[in-house]
Design an enzyme around this catalytic site. Sequence first.
Site, PDB file in Angstrom:
ATOM      1  N   ASN A 110      -4.270   1.919   3.653  1.00 27.31           N
ATOM      2  CA  ASN A 110      -5.635   1.985   4.182  1.00 27.31           C
ATOM      3  C   ASN A 110      -5.968   0.754   4.991  1.00 27.31           C
ATOM      4  OD1 ASN A 110      -8.201   0.341   3.084  1.00 27.31           O
ATOM      5  ND2 ASN A 110      -6.624   0.323   1.482  1.00 27.31           N
ATOM      6  N   PHE A 114     -13.727  -2.693   5.075  1.00 27.82           N
ATOM      7  CA  PHE A 114     -15.029  -2.948   4.417  1.00 27.82           C
ATOM      8  C   PHE A 114     -16.152  -2.114   5.050  1.00 27.82           C
ATOM      9  CE2 PHE A 114     -14.089  -7.619   2.936  1.00 27.82           C
ATOM     10  CZ  PHE A 114     -13.211  -7.132   1.994  1.00 27.82           C
ATOM     11  N   SER A 174      -8.527  -8.761   1.055  1.00 29.69           N
ATOM     12  CA  SER A 174      -8.330  -7.541   1.826  1.00 29.69           C
ATOM     13  C   SER A 174      -7.567  -7.878   3.104  1.00 29.69           C
ATOM     14  CB  SER A 174      -9.664  -6.912   2.197  1.00 29.69           C
ATOM     15  OG  SER A 174      -9.455  -5.948   3.208  1.00 29.69           O
ATOM     16  N   ASN A 176      -7.675  -6.162   5.694  1.00 29.86           N
ATOM     17  CA  ASN A 176      -8.297  -5.438   6.795  1.00 29.86           C
ATOM     18  C   ASN A 176      -9.489  -6.123   7.434  1.00 29.86           C
ATOM     19  OD1 ASN A 176      -6.435  -3.305   6.423  1.00 29.86           O
ATOM     20  ND2 ASN A 176      -7.601  -2.686   4.625  1.00 29.86           N
ATOM     21  N   THR A 177      -9.796  -7.337   7.006  1.00 39.56           N
ATOM     22  CA  THR A 177     -10.796  -8.149   7.689  1.00 39.56           C
ATOM     23  C   THR A 177     -10.035  -9.350   8.244  1.00 39.56           C
ATOM     24  OG1 THR A 177     -12.611  -7.423   6.278  1.00 39.56           O
ATOM     25  CG2 THR A 177     -12.887  -9.550   7.367  1.00 39.56           C
ATOM     26  N   LYS A 216     -10.468 -12.117  -6.500  1.00 37.83           N
ATOM     27  CA  LYS A 216      -9.414 -11.097  -6.361  1.00 37.83           C
ATOM     28  C   LYS A 216      -8.407 -11.533  -5.311  1.00 37.83           C
ATOM     29  CE  LYS A 216      -8.682  -6.148  -5.712  1.00 37.83           C
ATOM     30  NZ  LYS A 216      -9.339  -4.853  -5.736  1.00 37.83           N
ATOM     31  N   ASN A 245      -4.777  -7.109  -4.989  1.00 45.92           N
ATOM     32  CA  ASN A 245      -5.208  -6.189  -3.938  1.00 45.92           C
ATOM     33  C   ASN A 245      -3.977  -5.441  -3.388  1.00 45.92           C
ATOM     34  OD1 ASN A 245      -6.875  -5.072  -1.808  1.00 45.92           O
ATOM     35  ND2 ASN A 245      -8.222  -6.825  -2.117  1.00 45.92           N
ATOM     36  N   THR A 246      -4.130  -4.803  -2.242  1.00 43.24           N
ATOM     37  CA  THR A 246      -3.023  -4.070  -1.605  1.00 43.24           C
ATOM     38  C   THR A 246      -2.051  -5.057  -0.944  1.00 43.24           C
ATOM     39  OG1 THR A 246      -4.362  -3.923   0.391  1.00 43.24           O
ATOM     40  CG2 THR A 246      -4.472  -2.068  -1.120  1.00 43.24           C
TER      41      THR A 246
HETATM   42  C1  LIG Z   1      -8.706   3.306   0.221  1.00 42.22           C
HETATM   43  C2  LIG Z   1      -8.772   1.982  -0.502  1.00 42.22           C
HETATM   44  C3  LIG Z   1      -9.877   1.149  -0.324  1.00 42.22           C
HETATM   45  C4  LIG Z   1      -9.943  -0.070  -1.000  1.00 42.22           C
HETATM   46  N1  LIG Z   1     -11.046  -0.861  -0.827  1.00 42.22           N
HETATM   47  C5  LIG Z   1     -11.144  -2.029  -1.526  1.00 42.22           C
HETATM   48  C6  LIG Z   1     -12.295  -2.830  -1.427  1.00 42.22           C
HETATM   49  O1  LIG Z   1     -13.272  -2.498  -0.736  1.00 42.22           O
HETATM   50  N2  LIG Z   1     -12.324  -4.002  -2.122  1.00 42.22           N
HETATM   51  C7  LIG Z   1     -11.295  -4.410  -2.921  1.00 42.22           C
HETATM   52  O2  LIG Z   1     -11.383  -5.470  -3.555  1.00 42.22           O
HETATM   53  N3  LIG Z   1     -10.185  -3.646  -3.058  1.00 42.22           N
HETATM   54  C8  LIG Z   1     -10.096  -2.481  -2.383  1.00 42.22           C
HETATM   55  N4  LIG Z   1      -8.975  -1.708  -2.525  1.00 42.22           N
HETATM   56  C9  LIG Z   1      -7.854  -2.208  -3.356  1.00 42.22           C
HETATM   57  C10 LIG Z   1      -7.877  -1.640  -4.773  1.00 42.22           C
HETATM   58  O3  LIG Z   1      -9.048  -2.025  -5.458  1.00 42.22           O
HETATM   59  C11 LIG Z   1      -6.642  -2.137  -5.565  1.00 42.22           C
HETATM   60  O4  LIG Z   1      -6.718  -3.535  -5.714  1.00 42.22           O
HETATM   61  C12 LIG Z   1      -5.316  -1.805  -4.873  1.00 42.22           C
HETATM   62  O5  LIG Z   1      -5.381  -0.548  -4.257  1.00 42.22           O
HETATM   63  C13 LIG Z   1      -4.143  -1.818  -5.844  1.00 42.22           C
HETATM   64  O6  LIG Z   1      -4.350  -0.913  -6.906  1.00 42.22           O
HETATM   65  P1  LIG Z   1      -3.765   0.600  -6.903  1.00 42.22           P
HETATM   66  O7  LIG Z   1      -2.305   0.510  -6.636  1.00 42.22           O
HETATM   67  O8  LIG Z   1      -4.109   1.122  -8.287  1.00 42.22           O
HETATM   68  O9  LIG Z   1      -4.491   1.326  -5.833  1.00 42.22           O
HETATM   69  C14 LIG Z   1      -8.879  -0.474  -1.871  1.00 42.22           C
HETATM   70  C15 LIG Z   1      -7.780   0.370  -2.040  1.00 42.22           C
HETATM   71  C16 LIG Z   1      -7.709   1.594  -1.383  1.00 42.22           C
HETATM   72  C17 LIG Z   1      -6.512   2.482  -1.598  1.00 42.22           C
END
Ligand SMILES: Cc1cc2nc3c(=O)[nH]c(=O)nc-3n(C[C@H](O)[C@H](O)[C@H](O)COP(=O)(O)O)c2cc1C
Length: 339
Positions: A110, A114, A174, A176-177, A216, A245-246
């Site tokens: 993704n 934000f 993130s 993405n910023t 985070k 995070n990702t």
């Molecule tokens: C579509 C999407 C949007 C996300 N948006 C945010 C976000 O706004 N803020 C944040 O801290 N993490 C965001 N994350 C990260 C998740 O909170 C998590 O840290 C990350 O996806 C790893 O966990 P998972 O493998 O269980 O998805 C997002 C993840 C996905 C897939």
Amino acid sequence: MYGIMRELLFRLPPETAHNLTLSSLDVAGKLGLLNTFVSRPAPLPVRVMGLDFPNPVGLAAGLDKNADHLDALGQLGFGFIEVGTVTPLAQPGNPRPRMFRLPEHQAIINRMGFNNHGLDHLLERVDRRHYDGVLGINVGKNKVTPNEESESDYRKGIAAVYSRADYITVNVSSPNTPGLRDLQFGDSLKGLMYAIKDEQARCEKEHGRYVPLAVKIAPDMDDDGIGFVAAALKESGLDGVIATNTTISREAVAGHRYADEAGGLSGAPVREPSTRVIQALYAELGDSLPIIGVGGITDGDSAAEKIRAGAKLVQVYTGFIYRGPALIRESVEAIRRLG
Ligand SMILES: Cc1cc2nc3c(=O)[nH]c(=O)nc-3n(C[C@H](O)[C@H](O)[C@H](O)COP(=O)(O)O)c2cc1C
């Protein structure tokens, strides 16, 4: 039942499916169907950051960015819910498509960026909620705010949500910023941690209540980077750390048709890197500062792995999209078996 629904939903573009699922959940919640049909985990109480959680499995940030679906999500059995990331001002995020499914890898890429309706909207939603479980609110900075001024956005976020949140997460990870993740290193990180602790102290005086603050972080950090984060966390007196995070790495999905899409990769491919960060943090922090483990939890084993690595709580996002509410109960049971 979720399996059948998923078959249908996965034929739609991911973001459409996401929004449709959440609206359907809202309706099902209002009709009382969730209470009837979802089988929630038996309690497994745990006390972390001075808060009482009915079980250690929470919803990660990003799924309910605007706190629009708290009441429905709150009926699924999560031990806690983190809403956001919310930025001071509403912003549209990146152009669509910005979310990609990689079912072969139980993964998502993704680059939402934000997208959210801003602090005022989120606060209004939080004030109207019936959900009475543990609520985390995750705050970020607007894209238009330069990194040098990011402190002011984080202070605004903390001050605005302070009286409503059980804990607050400061998101510096993130992908993405543009430039956001630079805040995880060196003087920027230390400066930011001291600033947010200062804001917390100011708010504590104003509201007469201590609300824990967590940071985070990303999984894309070498051992030196992790050591630095751990030292800065201890030095500044932060209350918790959410890892992770990702990832921006594509190693695990190389060759996939979406592998070259920009953004953060989540789900099964981030399991190992996230657990590695948790282990390295725990080696430095021990039990002095709680770790919330997130990244690639898709079943009971992967949830238990995070706790074994040193996490006190876990969160799910991508695994929940693929597995539905059954993942919550399965994770709680696997953690219960650890004793
Ligand atoms: C579509 C999407 C949007 C996300 N948006 C945010 C976000 O706004 N803020 C944040 O801290 N993490 C965001 N994350 C990260 C998740 O909170 C998590 O840290 C990350 O996806 C790893 O966990 P998972 O493998 O269980 O998805 C997002 C993840 C996905 C897939």
